[in-house]
Design a protein around this motif. Sequence first.
Motif, mmCIF file in Angstrom:
data_model
loop_
_atom_site.group_PDB
_atom_site.id
_atom_site.type_symbol
_atom_site.label_atom_id
_atom_site.label_comp_id
_atom_site.label_asym_id
_atom_site.label_seq_id
_atom_site.Cartn_x
_atom_site.Cartn_y
_atom_site.Cartn_z
ATOM 1 N N LEU A 24 6.059 -4.143 9.006
ATOM 2 C CA LEU A 24 6.874 -4.941 8.095
ATOM 3 C C LEU A 24 7.458 -4.075 6.985
ATOM 4 N N GLN A 25 8.573 -4.505 6.441
ATOM 5 C CA GLN A 25 9.195 -3.824 5.309
ATOM 6 C C GLN A 25 8.797 -4.446 3.977
ATOM 7 N N GLU A 26 8.413 -5.718 4.011
ATOM 8 C CA GLU A 26 7.979 -6.400 2.792
ATOM 9 C C GLU A 26 6.942 -7.445 3.128
ATOM 10 N N VAL A 27 6.130 -7.786 2.122
ATOM 11 C CA VAL A 27 5.086 -8.777 2.295
ATOM 12 C C VAL A 27 4.798 -9.419 0.942
ATOM 13 N N TYR A 28 4.408 -10.689 0.971
ATOM 14 C CA TYR A 28 4.022 -11.432 -0.224
ATOM 15 C C TYR A 28 2.513 -11.660 -0.150
ATOM 16 N N VAL A 29 1.797 -11.246 -1.201
ATOM 17 C CA VAL A 29 0.338 -11.334 -1.183
ATOM 18 C C VAL A 29 -0.124 -12.227 -2.330
ATOM 19 N N CYS A 30 -1.026 -13.165 -1.988
ATOM 20 C CA CYS A 30 -1.600 -14.078 -2.982
ATOM 21 C C CYS A 30 -2.880 -13.472 -3.548
ATOM 22 N N SER A 31 -3.434 -14.109 -4.567
ATOM 23 C CA SER A 31 -4.621 -13.580 -5.235
ATOM 24 C C SER A 31 -5.862 -13.582 -4.351
ATOM 25 N N ASP A 32 -5.859 -14.341 -3.265
ATOM 26 C CA ASP A 32 -6.998 -14.322 -2.346
ATOM 27 C C ASP A 32 -6.802 -13.296 -1.225
ATOM 28 N N HIS A 45 0.937 -21.624 -0.304
ATOM 29 C CA HIS A 45 -0.487 -21.292 -0.219
ATOM 30 C C HIS A 45 -1.093 -21.116 -1.616
ATOM 31 N N SER A 46 -0.357 -20.493 -2.502
ATOM 32 C CA SER A 46 -0.889 -20.188 -3.836
ATOM 33 C C SER A 46 -1.099 -21.433 -4.691
ATOM 34 N N ARG A 47 -0.505 -22.556 -4.310
ATOM 35 C CA ARG A 47 -0.690 -23.797 -5.074
ATOM 36 C C ARG A 47 -2.151 -24.191 -5.157
ATOM 37 N N TYR A 48 -2.925 -23.817 -4.155
ATOM 38 C CA TYR A 48 -4.322 -24.229 -4.078
ATOM 39 C C TYR A 48 -5.282 -23.209 -4.694
ATOM 40 N N LEU A 49 -4.752 -22.145 -5.245
ATOM 41 C CA LEU A 49 -5.590 -21.081 -5.799
ATOM 42 C C LEU A 49 -5.667 -21.179 -7.306
ATOM 43 N N ILE A 50 -6.695 -20.583 -7.880
ATOM 44 C CA ILE A 50 -6.836 -20.559 -9.339
ATOM 45 C C ILE A 50 -5.718 -19.719 -9.945
ATOM 46 N N ASP A 51 -5.553 -18.496 -9.423
ATOM 47 C CA ASP A 51 -4.480 -17.607 -9.867
ATOM 48 C C ASP A 51 -3.280 -17.853 -8.955
ATOM 49 N N LYS A 52 -2.238 -18.440 -9.477
ATOM 50 C CA LYS A 52 -1.119 -18.888 -8.668
ATOM 51 C C LYS A 52 -0.022 -17.845 -8.489
ATOM 52 N N LYS A 53 -0.263 -16.618 -8.898
ATOM 53 C CA LYS A 53 0.760 -15.571 -8.779
ATOM 54 C C LYS A 53 0.879 -15.103 -7.336
ATOM 55 N N VAL A 54 2.110 -14.837 -6.952
ATOM 56 C CA VAL A 54 2.395 -14.268 -5.644
ATOM 57 C C VAL A 54 3.047 -12.914 -5.904
ATOM 58 N N HIS A 55 2.456 -11.856 -5.355
ATOM 59 C CA HIS A 55 2.960 -10.504 -5.578
ATOM 60 C C HIS A 55 3.809 -10.075 -4.392
ATOM 61 N N HIS A 56 4.982 -9.542 -4.701
ATOM 62 C CA HIS A 56 5.915 -9.105 -3.671
ATOM 63 C C HIS A 56 5.795 -7.586 -3.537
ATOM 64 N N PHE A 57 5.517 -7.140 -2.331
ATOM 65 C CA PHE A 57 5.419 -5.714 -2.060
ATOM 66 C C PHE A 57 6.475 -5.328 -1.034
ATOM 67 N N THR A 58 7.114 -4.185 -1.263
ATOM 68 C CA THR A 58 8.006 -3.606 -0.268
ATOM 69 C C THR A 58 7.373 -2.305 0.199
ATOM 70 N N SER A 59 7.883 -1.740 1.269
ATOM 71 C CA SER A 59 7.294 -0.510 1.791
ATOM 72 C C SER A 59 7.377 0.607 0.752
ATOM 73 N N ASP A 60 8.430 0.653 -0.062
ATOM 74 C CA ASP A 60 8.566 1.682 -1.102
ATOM 75 C C ASP A 60 7.509 1.527 -2.189
ATOM 76 N N SER A 61 7.274 0.298 -2.653
ATOM 77 C CA SER A 61 6.315 0.102 -3.739
ATOM 78 C C SER A 61 4.887 0.371 -3.278
ATOM 79 N N VAL A 62 4.567 0.101 -2.024
ATOM 80 C CA VAL A 62 3.222 0.359 -1.517
ATOM 81 C C VAL A 62 2.976 1.856 -1.415
#
Length: 166
Positions: A24-32, A45-62
Amino acid sequence: MSQENITREELAPKASEMMKAHNLQEVYVCSDKQGFTEKERANDHSRYLIDKKVHHFTSDSVLVYEEGKKAPVAEIVETKTDDERQQLVARYEELFGKKPNHLTGVEKLKTQIQEKETELELASKSEETIQNTTPAPELPLEEKSDELKENSEQKSEENPADKKED
């Protein structure tokens, strides 16, 4: 189980692992530490988590995280601050009297709201035309009875059974 205030740096290895495993070139990762290829699914998915942030990663940032350098400013998607969607959901509830399906997208909400508003507008216009059409004025009861008597007298005078041809 999700952790509160998990950092982006802690999620980077998981994001890297997912991107390599699935090419993959990008992925969205939740706190779990669950990853998604679509932003909407991660937000849902993040609606059901305590920490509702969704982090966006691209291949460059990883890659930056793996090399130990400081990461670039990342896009963090807050699901609670999606004002447009919240406003549309509120309007939908006003019009339909119920909440929309949580998977319904913004564009579909807009379309459904617009259709309902058009329907209500047409209904109100037809109701106005019904109210604006005035029925014939009714005669008082005395005049009605006089009119009925006159009509019955005329009919009895012109009764075809009385006129027999010889």
